[in-house]
Design an enzyme around this catalytic site. Structure first.
Site, mmCIF file in Angstrom:
data_model
loop_
_atom_site.group_PDB
_atom_site.id
_atom_site.type_symbol
_atom_site.label_atom_id
_atom_site.label_comp_id
_atom_site.label_asym_id
_atom_site.label_seq_id
_atom_site.Cartn_x
_atom_site.Cartn_y
_atom_site.Cartn_z
ATOM 1 N N HIS A 210 41.328 38.905 87.748
ATOM 2 C CA HIS A 210 40.707 39.404 88.596
ATOM 3 C C HIS A 210 39.526 38.254 89.308
ATOM 4 O O HIS A 210 38.830 38.414 89.919
ATOM 5 C CB HIS A 210 39.730 40.850 88.604
HETATM 6 C C1 UD1 Z 1 32.941 42.689 89.435
HETATM 7 C C2 UD1 Z 1 31.923 41.622 88.524
HETATM 8 C C3 UD1 Z 1 32.653 40.869 87.671
HETATM 9 C C4 UD1 Z 1 33.250 41.956 86.669
HETATM 10 C C5 UD1 Z 1 34.177 42.585 87.544
HETATM 11 C C6 UD1 Z 1 34.917 43.981 86.750
HETATM 12 C C7 UD1 Z 1 30.038 40.643 90.063
HETATM 13 C C8 UD1 Z 1 29.538 39.303 90.687
HETATM 14 N N1 UD1 Z 1 31.398 40.611 89.595
HETATM 15 O O1 UD1 Z 1 33.839 41.887 90.249
HETATM 16 O O2 UD1 Z 1 31.625 40.460 87.042
HETATM 17 O O3 UD1 Z 1 34.201 41.402 85.955
HETATM 18 O O4 UD1 Z 1 33.512 43.459 88.564
HETATM 19 O O5 UD1 Z 1 35.761 44.869 87.545
HETATM 20 O O6 UD1 Z 1 29.420 41.693 89.950
HETATM 21 N N2 UD1 Z 1 36.841 46.977 95.211
HETATM 22 C C9 UD1 Z 1 37.291 47.990 95.481
HETATM 23 N N3 UD1 Z 1 36.924 49.273 94.924
HETATM 24 C C10 UD1 Z 1 36.135 49.136 94.110
HETATM 25 C C11 UD1 Z 1 35.524 48.023 93.791
HETATM 26 C C12 UD1 Z 1 35.761 46.845 94.520
HETATM 27 O O7 UD1 Z 1 38.522 48.273 96.550
HETATM 28 O O8 UD1 Z 1 35.871 50.234 93.323
HETATM 29 C C13 UD1 Z 1 37.559 45.645 96.216
HETATM 30 C C14 UD1 Z 1 36.544 45.333 97.330
HETATM 31 O O9 UD1 Z 1 37.298 44.885 98.250
HETATM 32 C C15 UD1 Z 1 35.558 44.143 96.805
HETATM 33 C C16 UD1 Z 1 36.367 43.576 95.699
HETATM 34 O O10 UD1 Z 1 37.017 44.535 95.048
HETATM 35 O O11 UD1 Z 1 35.282 43.525 97.853
HETATM 36 C C17 UD1 Z 1 35.494 43.154 94.705
HETATM 37 O O12 UD1 Z 1 34.560 44.024 94.199
HETATM 38 P P1 UD1 Z 1 33.065 43.404 93.498
HETATM 39 O O13 UD1 Z 1 32.188 44.399 93.154
HETATM 40 O O14 UD1 Z 1 32.479 42.670 94.640
HETATM 41 O O15 UD1 Z 1 33.489 42.348 92.456
HETATM 42 P P2 UD1 Z 1 34.713 42.421 91.357
HETATM 43 O O16 UD1 Z 1 35.695 41.454 91.632
HETATM 44 O O17 UD1 Z 1 35.148 43.795 91.341
#
Ligand code: UD1
Length: 370
Positions: A210
């Site tokens: 991821h």
């Molecule tokens: C975040 C953390 C990362 C961690 C990861 C674990 C930061 C900078 N990154 O990354 O360190 O390893 O979580 O999972 O804080 N999304 C969904 N549903 C959710 C959450 C996210 O669909 O419940 C999708 C959205 O499109 C979002 C993307 O995933 O834009 C990324 O989510 P985000 O929280 O920005 O970062 P992660 O890649 O999950």
């Protein structure tokens, strides 16, 4: 004493759960008045990325839910700060506990410090020395402003010393995530996940990917999927797909559903997931925490990243860091499947008692300062 612990993203829940139970036990055994509240920022909001973890980790519903959701880094961080400030102003806690390195970690620690509230950072001192990782910036900044730095491995102490942090702030306590692993492994034994996907012990590869560096770029993501299709010819792969990765596969129109021996799933709950780690022949990942969970369980782990902020998993554990080279990853996986494995040991203080140590230190300190 009033404490607010913060959770935001998936890797936070299993770190706060043992702290929550250590505080409860302490409260029952002593006549100390400790009020402990949990604030969920809502950085992760999907049921499979959040709700299931509360249930399985026996965490009560959060006292505050900020509902911040996704967005750019600035948007997400700023929104958490704006919402968390309201909570802090009305609750006036003595201490905020933050864990790990996600955007919610830096957002809440910065908000607390600006209001003169003490901050404890759990999992402090880790450094990948790669400032292109958003988590590295979150780690450096959170450590720089926290009052208590709870460290999981010796490299953390060295890094904080090198950055000139006052020695009395640094506490080497072990790893709260390993506390959860130890606590919940017996319960995970009744998991039906292997049966559900037709897998058997030491007969499958577990993959998680991821990191933006692996999945946000079309060419990299295509190369990754081509690697998986080659490896699936050697052994069945189970690949729970993170929402970020899922979104990018769709965006770049990369199909993965037709690859033989590749089992694709939605994100998996905590108990099933630790059971998948324990029984895998090996793991291919770019996660932080999985490098540590596999080291504790003695499972071979191939990490597709240029650096790790958790070097003890390579120096003492079963982790193999192969850089961002997919060819190297392929060779390493095949060698491991052919028996070229690494014997690891469990790092110091990864013994299930980290949260107890943390709570003891905090209570002692707060009792003296009264
Ligand atoms: C975040 C953390 C990362 C961690 C990861 C674990 C930061 C900078 N990154 O990354 O360190 O390893 O979580 O999972 O804080 N999304 C969904 N549903 C959710 C959450 C996210 O669909 O419940 C999708 C959205 O499109 C979002 C993307 O995933 O834009 C990324 O989510 P985000 O929280 O920005 O970062 P992660 O890649 O999950």
């Amino acid at each position: 004493m009033k404490i607010i612990s913060v959770v935001g993203a998936r890797p936070n829940f299993m770190k706060v759960a043992p702290i929550f139970s250590a505080i409860n036990i302490k409260r029952q055994l002593s006549n100390l008045e400790i009020e402990h509240l949990v604030c969920h920022t809502g950085q992760h909001y999907d049921e499979r990325m959040s709700k299931v973890f509360f249930e399985e980790l026996e965490l009560p519903q959060p006292d505050f839910y900020l509902g911040v959701g996704s967005g750019s880094h600035t948007e997400q961080t700023a929104n958490v700060m704006l919402e968390f400030e309201k909570v802090l102003i009305s609750e006036k806690p003595d201490l905020v506990i933050v864990v790990g390195d996600v955007n919610s970690t830096i957002a809440c620690s910065l908000t607390a410090v600006k209001l003169g509230i003490k901050v404890a950072h759990v999992e402090a001192g880790l450094r990948s020395f790669d400032r292109s990782m958003p988590e590295e910036i979150n780690r450096i900044l959170t450590d720089a402003i926290s009052d208590y730095l709870f460290v999981t491995e010796k490299s953390g102490i060295d890094n904080l010393n090198q950055e000139g942090v006052e020695k009395n702030k640094i506490h080497f306590v072990g790893h709260v995530m390993i506390d959860s692993l130890i606590n919940f492994l017996p319960k995970a034994e009744s998991s039906q996940i292997l049966k559900r996907y037709g897998l058997s012990n030491k007969n499958y590869i577990l993959v998680t990917m991821h990191r933006p560096s692996n999945v946000d770029n079309k060419e990299n993501l295509k190369e990754l999927i081509s690697l998986l299709s080659k490896l699936a010819k050697k052994q069945t792969i189970i690949f729970p797909v993170h929402p970020r990765t899922r979104k990018n596969l769709e965006k770049f129109n990369i199909r993965i559903d037709k690859i033989e021996n590749l089992v694709i799933t939605d994100p998996i709950g905590y108990l099933d997931f630790i059971w998948l780690i324990k029984n895998a022949s090996l793991i291919l990942t770019d996660s932080g925490g999985i490098q540590e969970e596999s080291t504790y369980l003695g499972v071979q782990c191939v990490t597709l990243r240029r650096s790790t902020e958790r070097p003890i998993t390579v120096d003492e554990g079963t982790n193999h860091l192969v850089g961002d080279d997919f060819g190297m990853a392929e060779k390493k996986v095949i060698n491991i499947l052919n028996g070229d494995t690494k014997e690891g040991k469990i790092p110091d203080l990864w013994d299930g008692k980290a949260s107890e140590r943390i709570v003891d230190i905090l209570i002692k300190d707060f009792s003296f300062s009264k």
